[in-house]
Write a protein that holds these residues in place. Structure first.
Motif, short mmCIF file in Angstrom:
data_model
loop_
_atom_site.label_atom_id
_atom_site.label_comp_id
_atom_site.label_asym_id
_atom_site.label_seq_id
_atom_site.Cartn_x
_atom_site.Cartn_y
_atom_site.Cartn_z
N THR A 315 -2.45 -19.24 -41.35
CA THR A 315 -3.56 -19.96 -41.99
C THR A 315 -4.76 -20.16 -41.09
N SER A 316 -4.61 -20.01 -39.76
CA SER A 316 -5.70 -20.50 -38.92
C SER A 316 -6.74 -19.45 -38.57
N PHE A 317 -6.44 -18.16 -38.71
CA PHE A 317 -7.44 -17.18 -38.27
C PHE A 317 -8.64 -17.10 -39.19
N ARG A 318 -8.44 -17.29 -40.50
CA ARG A 318 -9.58 -17.25 -41.42
C ARG A 318 -10.65 -18.27 -41.04
N PRO A 319 -10.29 -19.59 -40.96
CA PRO A 319 -11.34 -20.55 -40.61
C PRO A 319 -11.92 -20.32 -39.22
N ILE A 320 -11.09 -19.91 -38.26
CA ILE A 320 -11.63 -19.70 -36.90
C ILE A 320 -12.66 -18.58 -36.92
N PHE A 321 -12.29 -17.44 -37.51
CA PHE A 321 -13.22 -16.31 -37.50
C PHE A 321 -14.46 -16.63 -38.30
N PHE A 322 -14.28 -17.29 -39.47
CA PHE A 322 -15.45 -17.63 -40.28
C PHE A 322 -16.38 -18.56 -39.52
N GLY A 323 -15.79 -19.61 -38.91
CA GLY A 323 -16.61 -20.58 -38.18
C GLY A 323 -17.36 -19.93 -37.04
N VAL A 324 -16.65 -19.11 -36.26
CA VAL A 324 -17.29 -18.48 -35.10
C VAL A 324 -18.38 -17.51 -35.56
N ALA A 325 -18.08 -16.69 -36.58
CA ALA A 325 -19.08 -15.73 -37.06
C ALA A 325 -20.32 -16.46 -37.55
N LEU A 326 -20.11 -17.53 -38.34
CA LEU A 326 -21.25 -18.27 -38.88
C LEU A 326 -22.09 -18.86 -37.75
N MET A 327 -21.42 -19.46 -36.75
CA MET A 327 -22.16 -20.09 -35.67
C MET A 327 -22.92 -19.05 -34.86
N LEU A 328 -22.28 -17.90 -34.58
CA LEU A 328 -22.96 -16.87 -33.80
C LEU A 328 -24.17 -16.33 -34.57
N PHE A 329 -24.00 -16.12 -35.88
CA PHE A 329 -25.13 -15.62 -36.65
C PHE A 329 -26.27 -16.64 -36.66
N LEU A 330 -25.93 -17.93 -36.80
CA LEU A 330 -26.98 -18.94 -36.85
C LEU A 330 -27.75 -18.99 -35.55
N ILE A 331 -27.05 -18.76 -34.42
CA ILE A 331 -27.75 -18.84 -33.14
C ILE A 331 -28.50 -17.55 -32.85
N TYR A 332 -27.84 -16.39 -33.06
CA TYR A 332 -28.43 -15.14 -32.59
C TYR A 332 -29.13 -14.34 -33.68
N GLU A 333 -28.76 -14.49 -34.93
CA GLU A 333 -29.44 -13.72 -35.99
C GLU A 333 -29.54 -14.56 -37.25
N PRO A 334 -30.36 -15.64 -37.19
CA PRO A 334 -30.39 -16.54 -38.35
C PRO A 334 -30.93 -15.88 -39.62
N ARG A 335 -31.59 -14.72 -39.48
CA ARG A 335 -32.05 -14.06 -40.70
C ARG A 335 -31.04 -13.08 -41.26
N GLY A 336 -29.90 -12.99 -40.61
CA GLY A 336 -28.78 -12.28 -41.22
C GLY A 336 -28.78 -10.78 -41.04
N LEU A 337 -27.71 -10.18 -41.62
CA LEU A 337 -27.53 -8.74 -41.49
C LEU A 337 -28.66 -7.97 -42.14
N PHE B 124 -1.75 -27.25 -32.96
CA PHE B 124 -0.81 -28.33 -33.23
C PHE B 124 0.09 -28.08 -34.44
N GLY B 125 -0.13 -27.00 -35.18
CA GLY B 125 0.70 -26.74 -36.34
C GLY B 125 0.15 -27.41 -37.58
N VAL B 126 0.64 -26.97 -38.75
CA VAL B 126 0.05 -27.42 -40.01
C VAL B 126 0.84 -28.55 -40.66
N GLN B 127 2.03 -28.87 -40.12
CA GLN B 127 2.84 -29.89 -40.79
C GLN B 127 2.34 -31.29 -40.45
N LEU B 128 2.67 -32.23 -41.35
CA LEU B 128 2.37 -33.64 -41.11
C LEU B 128 3.21 -34.14 -39.94
N LYS B 129 2.54 -34.81 -38.97
CA LYS B 129 3.29 -35.41 -37.86
C LYS B 129 3.49 -36.88 -38.19
#
Lengths: 355, 312
Positions: A315-337, B124-129
């Motif tokens: 579950t965690s790679f989607r939000p991490i990649f999205f967040g990082v990509a969005l932040m990098l674009f906002l800083i380095y290419e705010p007018r987008g692709l 930290f994982g996704v479960q409730l602690k």
């Protein structure tokens, strides 16, 4: 930058000046592109077609957001909720009124547009992030209503109803590969609509509202009607996208997403693609959806390697990649692709001279 | 309306409102000094709670964890860590955005929120602690006799009372800090006008950094208070979504308003629960947003905010 043209390439008539396709090779390129898109189900595998289908309907929703946020400058956090309205409207019309999907689709668009108008009324009173909060309220209130009212129609607290498959004549659109043609055809229509909105009176008025609303009003742009039109178009396209999504997922409801998170991702797609450009939604949506697929792939591989951490890796790679990509674009290419693409084109034309 | 439930719900609402107000305060603080509306504050709250939980041993057997501090030690460690985190966020995410339009800065904080969501899940994982070492057990109840209430008494969980006291004290301390200390006054001056503040010798960049650091501290404190009531989970970030209506109600520029707005939102959510109709009780999750819409339509600047005058 936008209109760097070779010497000797002049417009000799109004038609030439307004033409979207100027050179013969533009027609060839468009033809080849459309051919590739429409024959995709013939040469692509099921995964490719499903991804293309998802990209197609997401682009429609982001095009709507582009009208509202990119051109008119009104921040909206409720595009996913308007998609939910469109999805439910289309599903209910098909199930309970017995309409064909192809009649229900435009009606669903109108229904979503009407709901959009209601929340758009807030834009007359407030702007900036006050408006973002009004749309945030819409993003909470609409899914809540779908879960807690008219339970026999909307599916109640588990938040989902089944949606039948569209049929036209003898053709069954149940197969993903057949369904893709619907998404693609609607996308073609909305894209032509976008190009024509952005370069006519309506689009110019939108841009003037974005750049300075008081000045626009002094120039004779009626803020009341134009802001509402922007909200109507945005919600309408969200409704179209929602109806297409509902029928292709064969279900609609809060169980299928339509959350605040999705609205945020739509905004991210728009910024990464390029705000206020017609190419932006295509580039941004394709970028994010391919990146999400890549995140899932990476998460899957790592989860197979470390089974005890599977839950968090998946579950965690989607939000991490999205967040990082969005932040990098906002800083380095705010007018987008889209802007990056313009630079590449200009560099190509000006070669070997300075860019 | 089930009137016999009202006294109980009234008190519960005020108690819950304290925490909402504390979290709202962190957002107002950053907005006041740098005009950035921090959509990632909820995720800072969540991250702070997870950090504290990790410092207390992080679910490992006693003595087996990497660090194994008592609750107060873990809290101090987490507060220091979140101060640093706030400084880092300001330096690397918000400072490059100085002078960018509103939408870009808003999306920056939304991107930060997504990043924190993913990073917290992977660390930290996704479960409730549910093993957060709360000073009181959830079943400890303070009973105050109150004729007319349901069962003729008001029952208060000790955790809620403690949360309320800490939240209100912290809020009052921060409000005092802004009104009476030199640093606090420098931050308020920066909020008024960056250039004027710079001309009287205030280091505006340092103030921005400091306000993010303090906001990180407030967020962690709020996160720990929430965690003692409901355990540590990724859902803690959603409390900020309830804090937004509180901020708009109180006014974006008002610290005291944020606290009062928190009480109001807590009250509304709790009083809705006292209704006899199931539909109304169900609406407690969106009641703050209905209130928000009303505030936006009637008085967009909030109760104590500054009215905006636009110049071309």
């Amino acid at each position: 930058m936008a209109m760097l043209r070779p010497a000797g390439d002049f417009d000799r008539s109004y038609e030439q000046d307004m033409a979207l396709l100027r050179q013969p090779w533009h027609y060839w390129l468009l033809g080849i592109g459309l051919l590739a898109a429409f024959t995709l189900p013939l040469w692509g595998d099921a995964y490719l077609v499903a991804t293309a289908n998802q990209i197609a309907y997401t682009v429609i929703a982001v095009q709507g957001l582009n009208i509202l946020t990119g051109y008119t400058g009104q921040i909206s956090l409720s595009q996913a909720a308007f998609m939910l309205v469109g999805g439910y409207a289309s599903a209910l019309l098909v199930i309970h009124a017995g309409l064909s999907f192809f009649i229900a689709l435009p009606l669903a668009a109108l229904a979503a547009g009407a709901i959009g108008l209601i929340f758009g009324l807030a834009s007359l009173r407030v702007k900036g992030f006050y408006l973002a909060f009004a749309t945030l309220a819409a993003q909470f209130i609409i899914p809540w209503l779908s879960r807690h009212t008219f339970k026999e129609y909307l599916g109640g607290t588990n938040g989902a109803i089944e949606v039948p498959l569209p049929q036209l004549g003898g053709v069954n659109f149940g197969e993903v590969s057949n369904y893709f043609y619907i998404s693609l055809f609607v996308l073609l229509i909305t894209t032509i609509l976008m190009f024509n909105i952005s370069r006519t009176r309506l689009g110019r008025a939108f841009v003037s509202v974005r750049d300075n609303d008081l000045a626009a009003e002094l120039l004779g742009v009626n803020l009341f009607t134009y802001k509402l039109r922007a909200f109507f178009i945005a919600a309408m396209l969200a409704g179209v996208a929602g109806a297409i999504k509902a029928h292709s997922q064969r279900g609609v409801g809060t169980e299928f997403g339509y959350s605040l998170n999705e609205s945020i991702i739509f905004l991210g797609m728009l910024v990464i693609g390029g705000l206020g450009t017609n190419l932006g939604p295509f580039l941004g949506v394709a970028f994010i959806i391919l990146m999400e697929d890549f995140s899932d792939l990476l998460g899957g591989v790592l989860a197979a390697a470390f089974p005890e951490l599977a839950d968090q890796l998946l579950t965690s790679f989607r939000p991490i990649f999205f967040g990082v990509a969005l932040m990098l674009f906002l800083i380095y290419e705010p007018r987008g692709l889209a802007h990056r693409w313009q630079l590449v084109r200009a560099g190509w034309r000006l070669r070997p001279f300075a860019r | 309306m089930n009137w016999s439930l009202v006294p109980q719900q009234f008190v519960t609402g005020i108690l819950n409102g304290g925490t909402i107000g504390l979290i709202a305060l962190g957002i107002v603080l950053i907005y006041k000094s740098s005009e950035v509306f921090n959509f990632a504050h909820g995720h800072l709250v969540m991250f702070g709670a997870f950090l504290t939980w990790w410092f207390t041993g992080g679910g490992a057997e006693p003595g087996a964890g990497l660090v194994d501090l008592p609750l107060w030690g873990a809290l101090i460690a987490a507060l220091i860590a979140s101060l640093g985190l706030g400084l880092v966020i300001e330096r690397f995410a918000l400072r490059p955005m100085t002078g960018q339009p509103l939408l870009a800065i808003m999306l920056m904080t939304l991107g930060l929120a997504q990043l924190f969501e993913g990073v917290t899940a992977i660390l930290f994982g996704v479960q409730l602690k549910s093993d957060f070492p709360a000073p009181f057990s959830p079943s400890d109840v303070l009973i105050i006799p109150f004729p007319g209430a349901f069962g003729d008494a008001i029952r208060l969980k000790y955790t809620l009372v403690a949360t309320f006291v800490v939240a209100t004290l912290a809020a009052v301390v921060f409000i005092w800090f802004f009104n009476s200390t030199k640093t606090g006054l420098a931050m308020r001056a920066t909020a008024e006008d960056h250039e004027v503040a710079r001309s009287v010798g205030i280091r505006v960049r340092r103030v921005f950094g400091l306000s993010w650091g303090i906001a990180g501290v407030i967020a962690t404190l709020g996160g720990v208070l929430l965690a003692t009531v409901s355990g540590v989970s990724l859902n803690l970030s959603t409390v900020a979504l309830i804090a937004f209506p509180a901020i708009l109600l109180g006014g974006l520029e008002s610290l005291g308003g944020a606290l009062l707005g928190g009480f109001a939102i807590g009250l509304v959510q709790a009083l809705v629960q006292a209704s006899r109709l199931i539909e109304v009780r169900n609406s407690s999750e969106i009641a703050p947003y209905l209130l928000l819409l009303v505030v936006l339509l009637i008085r967009p600047e909030g109760l104590f905010g500054q009215k905006r005058i636009e110049r071309i």
